[in-house]
Design a protein around this motif. Sequence first.
Motif, PDB file in Angstrom:
ATOM      1  N   ASP A  53      36.937 -14.159  28.727  1.00  0.00           N
ATOM      2  CA  ASP A  53      38.277 -14.564  29.178  1.00  0.00           C
ATOM      3  C   ASP A  53      39.324 -13.470  28.999  1.00  0.00           C
ATOM      4  OD1 ASP A  53      37.227 -17.035  29.809  1.00  0.00           O
ATOM      5  OD2 ASP A  53      37.849 -17.959  27.922  1.00  0.00           O
ATOM      6  N   GLU A  54      39.178 -12.639  27.972  1.00  0.00           N
ATOM      7  CA  GLU A  54      40.193 -11.629  27.683  1.00  0.00           C
ATOM      8  C   GLU A  54      39.945 -10.307  28.411  1.00  0.00           C
ATOM      9  OE1 GLU A  54      41.077 -11.265  23.517  1.00  0.00           O
ATOM     10  OE2 GLU A  54      40.754 -13.410  23.212  1.00  0.00           O
ATOM     11  N   GLU A  56      40.169  -7.629  31.017  1.00  0.00           N
ATOM     12  CA  GLU A  56      41.115  -7.354  32.102  1.00  0.00           C
ATOM     13  C   GLU A  56      40.610  -6.278  33.047  1.00  0.00           C
ATOM     14  OE1 GLU A  56      44.901  -6.496  30.369  1.00  0.00           O
ATOM     15  OE2 GLU A  56      44.976  -8.400  29.309  1.00  0.00           O
TER      16      GLU A  56
END
Length: 111
Positions: A53-54, A56
Amino acid sequence: MLNNKKCKLYGINGIPDHIHILCDLHPNLNLSSLVKDIKVASNLWMKESGLFDEFEGWQEGYGAFTISVREKETLINYIKNQKEHHKKETFMEEFKRLLNENGIKFEGEII
């Protein structure tokens, strides 16, 4: 992805701020194209999997080093245990040390 490029993967492992990949480079490929393809494919997989999820995206640059066949098993073991190794030496400390040991001036930003 590496198999499709006729490259053999010997080791891969990562920690939150970087990964290590040990593979051979098929003579018909250039390194920058292989790294680009790895980043594109892994970026897509990481975003689609929902497991990171983190995440980027990958940074713009990369570091690549050649090794002798005699060093392969040592490096495979290092990759397996990089989490422990980086408790003693950060990624940036190690990267700068490797560059210095090989007579290469560090030209990037401090992360």
